[in-house]
Design a protein around this motif. Structure first.
Motif, PDB file in Angstrom:
ATOM      1  N   ALA A 156      -4.666  15.206 -16.694  1.00 52.87           N
ATOM      2  CA  ALA A 156      -3.955  14.955 -15.289  1.00 52.87           C
ATOM      3  C   ALA A 156      -5.110  15.146 -14.159  1.00 52.87           C
ATOM      4  O   ALA A 156      -6.169  15.792 -14.326  1.00 52.87           O
ATOM      5  CB  ALA A 156      -3.028  16.163 -14.975  1.00 52.87           C
ATOM      6  N   ALA A 207      -5.549  13.760 -10.100  1.00 55.11           N
ATOM      7  CA  ALA A 207      -4.858  12.726  -8.892  1.00 55.11           C
ATOM      8  C   ALA A 207      -5.439  11.577  -8.628  1.00 55.11           C
ATOM      9  O   ALA A 207      -4.744  10.535  -8.042  1.00 55.11           O
ATOM     10  CB  ALA A 207      -4.795  13.590  -7.637  1.00 55.11           C
ATOM     11  N   HIS A 208      -6.739  11.360  -9.024  1.00 55.38           N
ATOM     12  CA  HIS A 208      -7.488  10.089  -8.844  1.00 55.38           C
ATOM     13  C   HIS A 208      -7.192   8.998 -10.056  1.00 55.38           C
ATOM     14  O   HIS A 208      -7.223   7.703  -9.959  1.00 55.38           O
ATOM     15  CB  HIS A 208      -8.962  10.158  -9.008  1.00 55.38           C
ATOM     16  N   ALA A 209      -6.306   9.527 -11.152  1.00 53.07           N
ATOM     17  CA  ALA A 209      -6.103   8.590 -12.207  1.00 53.07           C
ATOM     18  C   ALA A 209      -4.691   8.006 -12.018  1.00 53.07           C
ATOM     19  O   ALA A 209      -3.546   8.563 -11.661  1.00 53.07           O
ATOM     20  CB  ALA A 209      -6.209   9.398 -13.304  1.00 53.07           C
ATOM     21  N   GLY A 210      -4.569   6.479 -12.318  1.00 55.33           N
ATOM     22  CA  GLY A 210      -3.455   5.733 -12.086  1.00 55.33           C
ATOM     23  C   GLY A 210      -2.891   5.396 -13.444  1.00 55.33           C
ATOM     24  O   GLY A 210      -1.802   4.817 -13.690  1.00 55.33           O
ATOM     25  N   ALA A 211      -3.774   5.295 -14.691  1.00 54.60           N
ATOM     26  CA  ALA A 211      -3.504   5.050 -15.798  1.00 54.60           C
ATOM     27  C   ALA A 211      -4.008   6.187 -16.946  1.00 54.60           C
ATOM     28  O   ALA A 211      -4.846   6.681 -16.568  1.00 54.60           O
ATOM     29  CB  ALA A 211      -4.173   3.619 -16.047  1.00 54.60           C
ATOM     30  N   CYS A 212      -3.043   6.224 -17.966  1.00 53.06           N
ATOM     31  CA  CYS A 212      -3.263   6.925 -19.148  1.00 53.06           C
ATOM     32  C   CYS A 212      -3.092   6.335 -20.485  1.00 53.06           C
ATOM     33  O   CYS A 212      -1.772   5.943 -20.510  1.00 53.06           O
ATOM     34  CB  CYS A 212      -2.567   8.308 -19.112  1.00 53.06           C
ATOM     35  N   VAL A 213      -3.977   5.998 -21.133  1.00 53.39           N
ATOM     36  CA  VAL A 213      -3.834   5.380 -22.586  1.00 53.39           C
ATOM     37  C   VAL A 213      -4.013   6.608 -23.580  1.00 53.39           C
ATOM     38  O   VAL A 213      -5.059   7.097 -23.640  1.00 53.39           O
ATOM     39  CB  VAL A 213      -4.432   4.122 -22.918  1.00 53.39           C
ATOM     40  N   ALA A 273      -7.834   8.832 -19.083  1.00 51.72           N
ATOM     41  CA  ALA A 273      -7.388   8.652 -17.828  1.00 51.72           C
ATOM     42  C   ALA A 273      -8.215   7.771 -17.292  1.00 51.72           C
ATOM     43  O   ALA A 273      -9.471   8.105 -17.283  1.00 51.72           O
ATOM     44  CB  ALA A 273      -6.664   9.661 -17.357  1.00 51.72           C
ATOM     45  N   ALA A 315      -8.799   5.347 -13.017  1.00 59.23           N
ATOM     46  CA  ALA A 315      -7.892   4.653 -11.995  1.00 59.23           C
ATOM     47  C   ALA A 315      -7.167   3.398 -12.358  1.00 59.23           C
ATOM     48  O   ALA A 315      -5.978   3.208 -11.888  1.00 59.23           O
ATOM     49  CB  ALA A 315      -9.040   4.319 -10.712  1.00 59.23           C
ATOM     50  N   HIS A 316      -7.756   2.521 -13.264  1.00 59.44           N
ATOM     51  CA  HIS A 316      -7.176   1.232 -13.350  1.00 59.44           C
ATOM     52  C   HIS A 316      -6.790   1.079 -15.030  1.00 59.44           C
ATOM     53  O   HIS A 316      -7.680   1.620 -15.854  1.00 59.44           O
ATOM     54  CB  HIS A 316      -7.965   0.301 -13.008  1.00 59.44           C
ATOM     55  N   ARG A 317      -5.980   0.521 -15.459  1.00 61.53           N
ATOM     56  CA  ARG A 317      -5.762   0.446 -16.883  1.00 61.53           C
ATOM     57  C   ARG A 317      -6.528  -0.273 -17.755  1.00 61.53           C
ATOM     58  O   ARG A 317      -6.585   0.133 -18.840  1.00 61.53           O
ATOM     59  CB  ARG A 317      -4.124  -0.060 -16.881  1.00 61.53           C
ATOM     60  N   GLY A 318      -7.258  -1.306 -17.118  1.00 58.28           N
ATOM     61  CA  GLY A 318      -8.139  -1.957 -18.325  1.00 58.28           C
ATOM     62  C   GLY A 318      -9.148  -1.082 -18.824  1.00 58.28           C
ATOM     63  O   GLY A 318      -9.260  -1.007 -20.152  1.00 58.28           O
TER      64      GLY A 318
END
Lengths: 145, 80, 145, 80
Positions: free
Chosen positions: A20, A22-28, A96, A98-101
């Motif tokens: 976790a 706060a800067h992360a927008g994607a988790c794979v 984790a 910021a962006h999913r790629g």
């Protein structure tokens, strides 16, 4: 930012919580599950064995490479050892970013490198009672089937 | 003559029947040591399919050895 | 094998459990988290709004395409609506398959298509009190900043 | 003259100030209807950036309309 070998069951919810940020927008996440077949042969159980000290050293290198190659915020990888049955969780990787790629690419890189480089071995137990150390068969001269 | 500690994992541990041993050898490197042990214990994997680790770190073949080293032969891995 | 719009918080553990399958050896999940910035602007909260009926129809089509394109065993995707704060889970996608390559590729395909095609909209609330519907800005003539 | 039901979402809902309405129009298709409503309510998005849905399914522009249709104009999406 860690790689760990674990002799007892993994807790994916707790592992994911450790990503976790706060800067992360994607988790794979990638989970390796014990499946009931391999190369068409029914599998009943698996044993994983590791050369723990070197496995953790090599795993930490793979994590460091991942952080250097991909813009990701957090990375965790844990690999089980011991006797596992069908459906059990053998490896958990979470990334984790910021962006999913980057999260997809980093997670894929991690599992590919872990499988190729980390000194962990897998013995399959088949329905017919035979066993086999995966990738260790040698033609003709010896078989543990 | 050097004294070495050897650890065995996975298929090598099973074929050796034990997880570690301390031994004396005239082998100058890990590749030669493996051939010596292979002849003795019937290990099925050829040296070309193994990696070596010396004192807890990967070592490129033939992986020179000195007295007191800890040696591990690493069969093809299969994590994940 | 489902796509769903949900107005209340998602339960990733339960969603993942629904993917369990003795034939599956790999599970890849994607989670979209509300992050604290977008295009360099500090974000405090998000609202997601969906055209529910068409979103579920289009989502089901994407799931069906995924099952046709990739050798995967199970697929689940759930997308939140409503007010979310930093760190909240906005979308959860899980894919199980025999081998990992298909799970990664299918999961990536799903999130890319969902973002591009499903009628869901996102309003960002910024630290300075402004708001913006993402992708809906028009130069000059109107701004809700 | 036909009677249509229009639903608004996201930025269009806010700019319209309501989520739906029933209206009468002479517009023959959804594109013409949008231009009519845009002039009236000051919608900022040009029709080229929208998609249309008629009776719960995507409809290609100009999206012909008949009496009783339910119309939704779909702003650029942003899920995930």
């Amino acid at each position: 930012m860690s790689f760990r070998i674990a002799a007892s069951p993994l807790d994916p919810a707790a592992l994911k919580a450790s990503l976790a940020d706060a800067h992360a927008g994607a988790c794979v996440t990638f989970e390796g599950w014990v499946r009931d077949h391999n190369d068409g042969r029914p599998v009943q159980a698996l044993d994983y064995e590791a050369y723990g000290a070197l496995a953790e050293k090599e795993g930490a290198r793979i994590v460091a490479e991942t952080l250097a190659k991909f813009p990701v915020t957090r990375v965790v990888c844990v690999h089980r050892t011991g006797s596992l049955k069908i459906g059990d969780l053998a490896v958990w990787i979470g990334v984790a970013s910021a962006h999913r790629g980057a999260a997809f690419d980093a997670c894929r890189y991690l599992i590919d490198e872990v499988k190729a480089r980390v000194p962990i071995w897998k013995k399959e137990h088949y329905a017919d009672g035979a066993t086999e150390w995966i990738n260790c068969a040698t033609r003709g001269e010896f078989s543990d089937r | 003559m050097k004294t070495l500690r050897v650890q065995y994992f996975a298929i090598l541990r099973e074929q050796r029947g034990q997880a570690e041993e301390t031994l004396s050898t005239t082998a100058g490197d890990a590749a030669a040591l493996y051939e010596e042990l292979r002849a003795k214990h019937g290990f099925t994997l050829p040296v070309a399919r193994l990696r070596a680790a010396v004192n807890g770190e990967f070592a490129a073949w033939p992986a020179p050895l000195k007295d007191g080293d800890e040696v591990v032969f690493i069969p093809p891995v299969a994590g994940g």
